[in-house]
Design an enzyme around this catalytic site. Structure first.
Site, PDB file in Angstrom:
ATOM      1  N   CYS A   1     -59.072  49.811  -0.036  1.00 42.52           N
ATOM      2  CA  CYS A   1     -58.652  49.470   1.330  1.00 42.52           C
ATOM      3  C   CYS A   1     -57.173  49.826   1.537  1.00 42.52           C
ATOM      4  CB  CYS A   1     -58.900  47.997   1.624  1.00 42.52           C
ATOM      5  SG  CYS A   1     -58.040  46.927   0.476  1.00 42.52           S
TER       6      CYS A   1
ATOM      7  N   GLU B   1     -60.650  52.533   4.909  1.00 40.86           N
ATOM      8  CA  GLU B   1     -61.130  52.430   3.525  1.00 40.86           C
ATOM      9  C   GLU B   1     -61.250  53.845   2.968  1.00 40.86           C
ATOM     10  OE1 GLU B   1     -61.834  49.319   2.453  1.00 40.86           O
ATOM     11  OE2 GLU B   1     -62.925  49.632   0.574  1.00 40.86           O
TER      12      GLU B   1
END
Ligand SMILES: C[S@@+](CC[C@H](N)C(=O)[O-])C[C@H]1O[C@@H](n2cnc3c(N)ncnc32)[C@H](O)[C@@H]1O
Length: 691
Positions: free
Chosen positions: A622, A662
């Protein structure tokens, strides 16, 4: 053939140290989804710090977990991690690793460091923080506008910009308003504007290239490259804003979202540039070693997707800014550039049940206003119970409510026309994305909301928990995952089936026949949480071994493997740095998934990975900046046996409307021979092994 060295070592002497460690700590090294693992009660796992049960005496021991420490030596020698098929059994390996002296000592050291607030040495690595990102992107904009653009590389640019003597520029007083033309959208989601008058970059939140805006300088420690500002007014909108209406009335003040003024298509394009810039600036790799970044894959839901929210409220100290004694506090999120909490009644990126929960939890806090002293964070985590119809005909004549009642497992009604998803794991991967034929909001007698979504083939009942020790369930494709409400689980359920399918479809190296005997058979799931990858990729592998430092997540991972009928997955509660020691999987047949927290993996972990040399690596993150840093190290190698080449690189939009993305990267192993060029490279010094 691998011989389990931990078995033959005269290890794990039951010193008073190790005995006392097991008796008085919450460390749960014991592993695997052994049949006896108990389903946690409604209240969730025991709270941190609660003393575990005393080990039983040997005569009472009934399973692997009950073996007293005194007889572990003997016990370990009885374990055989090789299945009759000749393949490795991850559950046994997990038991052996969990009980190895090395792991126990490492865990004791980690806990000692944690309790004494000692950080691991950072090796001077970048942290991928927003400030670091702004420094690089602001300096690139300065370079574009200033004569020093002739300097040869970015690192030198930053240095040179930072060397500008302070006297050369009149500092701008705080709170001064300036008119600016926004030129770039930074990877932090803020607009960047260069001002020739002030010879500096202004960072302006909630703006995009093409905007002309009024912004106010925010008080901060003087920075040589940029001023932070508050957005004041849009003087002329960028053409990119045309036809886009932000979905939230708090957008422009709340710090939660950055990109609601962009069309979704433009958000995805922007996120592709975030990945590109991250790898260009943070990987320390020659551009020739970074393949073109692929298009960002979008989220099916662009609002109403977040399954976890953590609004907070301030304490009631009479001196606190914005707080009136005895009045209900603001409950919500921080204002941009401020620690002040703004009152938020509804968060449009959160799922509908969480917004219902927010109302309930707000009312509870408001009722307690007069007793309130301290501020706090409220946890709101969605949980789903799925009922699938066994067959359409079985349902005929029943209303959905009747069918649900029949299917209620707690009532133990075996004549049910509906079953839960866990009973029917073959249910379609795409189920979750069908549009509901009806949606119903109801409340129980305590006023707790629940939302019932009826689909042609199943019914989802959504509730929320605000209990830190509660449990929640999510469905991802044909698998269900239970996890501790306060432990990590991905926050955007709508994209997970698509994401997992993509990982599954691309797991095997392109040149590898998935049926061939030498195919990838083993999966190491590093930073595994409650087993999202380990469990959902398990059909592709003979054996799966996961590791996570959060023992609650590991307990959940074991239960998830069990409830999803995954027989050969073992999980270890320990630092990821302990993953590779004593792992018998043949590296040629092993894939590693890495999904670390925002700070990325440790250098030690990455060096061990290169030493071990799994055939394939999938790196999920992330924080694409620390991901780029770590992948840079894997590509350079550590001068040991192996290094890696990037096969593909792209973003998945787990966080619509925000500046986050992400990153997903597939890497293949190559022999580590010297000469991978550092930046700046001459472009010709490619590694011979790659040619
Ligand atoms: C981004 S989450 C990924 C979890 C899981 N892969 C998933 O997708 O649900 C990162 C995980 O790393 C774990 N973690 C953090 N530091 C760790 C460490 N040093 N060693 C092992 N696990 C760690 C956290 O507990 C968390 O579960």
């Amino acid at each position: 053939m691998w011989r389990p060295c931990i078995v033959r070592r005269p290890c794990l002497q039951a010193t008073s140290f190790t005995k006392s460690f097991f008796r008085h700590s919450t460390f749960q090294p014991f592993c695997a989804n052994e049949p006896k693992a108990p389903e946690p009660k409604a209240g969730g796992f025991p709270p941190k710090g609660k003393k575990p049960k005393e080990p039983q005496s040997q005569s009472q021991a009934t399973s692997k977990d009950d073996i007293p420490i005194e007889s572990l030596d003997g016990y370990l020698t009885t374990l055989n991690p090789i299945l009759p098929s000749g393949e490795y059994d991850a559950r046994t390996i997990a038991v052996m690793k969990s009980r190895s002296k090395r792991l126990i000592e490492a865990e004791m050291t980690r806990r000692y460091r944690q309790s004494h607030k000692l950080q691991k040495r950072s090796h001077g690595l970048t942290e991928g923080s927003p400030k670091e990102v702004l420094v690089l992107e602001a300096s690139a904009l300065l370079v574009k506008h200033k004569p020093i653009s002739v300097v040869e590389d970015d690192a030198a640019n930053v240095k040179e910009s930072e060397d500008i003597p302070e006297e050369a520029r009149e500092p701008l007083p705080d709170h001064t308003e300036v008119e600016l033309e926004v030129e770039e959208l930074s990877s932090t989601g803020d607009g960047l504007a260069y001002s020739a008058t002030h010879d500096i970059v202004f960072v302006v939140p909630f703006t995009i290239p093409g905007d002309r805006v009024l912004a106010k300088k925010y008080p901060q420690a003087e920075h040589p490259l940029f001023y932070m500002t508050d957005f004041v007014k849009l003087l002329r909108p960028s053409p990119q804003r045309e036809g886009v209406t932000p979905g939230c009335k708090y957008f422009g003040t709340c710090s939660g979202c950055q990109l609601q003024m962009l069309s979704y298509e433009d958000q995805l394009k922007h996120k592709k540039t975030i990945v590109e810039k991250a790898f260009a600036q943070f990987s320390n790799l020659d551009p020739a070693l970074i393949p073109p970044v692929l298009d960002t894959i979008g989220s099916p839901l662009q609002y109403e997707y977040r399954t976890k929210l953590t609004p907070h409220y301030p304490g009631s100290s009479p001196n606190k800014e914005h707080i009136v004694w005895g009045e209900p506090p603001p409950i919500g999120f921080c204002k941009k550039n401020s620690r002040a909490v703004m009152d938020i009644e509804q968060c449009p990126i959160a799922t509908p049940i969480l917004n219902q929960g927010l109302k309930v939890e707000r009312a509870k806090v408001q009722e307690r206003t007069t007793q309130r002293r301290k501020g706090a964070t409220i946890l709101l985590r969605e949980s789903t119970e799925r009922m699938t119809t066994a067959s359409k005909s079985a349902l005929s004549g029943l209303t959905i409510e009747q069918a649900l009642k029949n299917g209620n497992k707690e009532q133990g009604d075996s004549a049910a026309a509906t079953t839960t998803e866990a009973d029917n794991p073959a249910a379609s991967v795409e189920l979750a994305h069908l549009k509901p034929t009806s949606t119903e909001l109801s409340f129980n007698l305590q006023g707790d909301p629940r939302m019932t979504y009826t689909y042609p083939t199943h019914v989802d009942i959504k509730t929320y928990t605000s209990d830190n020790r509660g449990m929640s369930t999510e469905y991802v494709g044909e698998f269900s995952f239970r996890s501790n409400a306060n432990s990590f689980f991905q926050n955007n359920n709508s994209i997970l089936p698509k994401f997992i399918k993509h990982v599954r479809d691309n797991c095997m190296p392109k040149d590898m026949d998935p049926q061939a005997p030498g195919r990838l058979k083993y999966l190491l799931d590093a930073y595994c949480g409650s087993g999202l990858f380990g469990v959902s990729l398990s059909p592709l592998f003979s054996s799966v071994l996961g590791i996570d430092v959060d023992s609650h997540s590991i307990q959940a991972a074991r239960l998830n493997a069990q409830s999803n009928g995954v027989p050969n997955a073992g999980f270890i509660a320990a630092d990821a740095d302990q993953l590779f020691a004593d792992v018998p999987f043949p590296p040629d047949q092993t894939m590693v998934v890495i999904d670390p927290p925002r700070k990325g993996a440790s250098e030690d972990f990455l060096a061990q990975l290169c030493q071990f040399g799994p055939r394939r690596v999938v790196y999920v993150s992330c924080n694409v900046h620390t991901q780029a840093r770590d992948i840079g190290m894997l590509v350079h190698g550590f001068g040991t046996s192996w290094r890696y080449e990037i096969e593909s690189l792209r973003g998945f939009d787990f966080f619509p409307q925000t500046g986050h993305v992400e990153g997903l990267c597939f890497l293949d192993r190559v022999p580590d021979v010297p000469d991978v060029p550092d930046v700046p490279g001459d472009g010709n010094a490619a590694n011979p092994a790659t040619e």
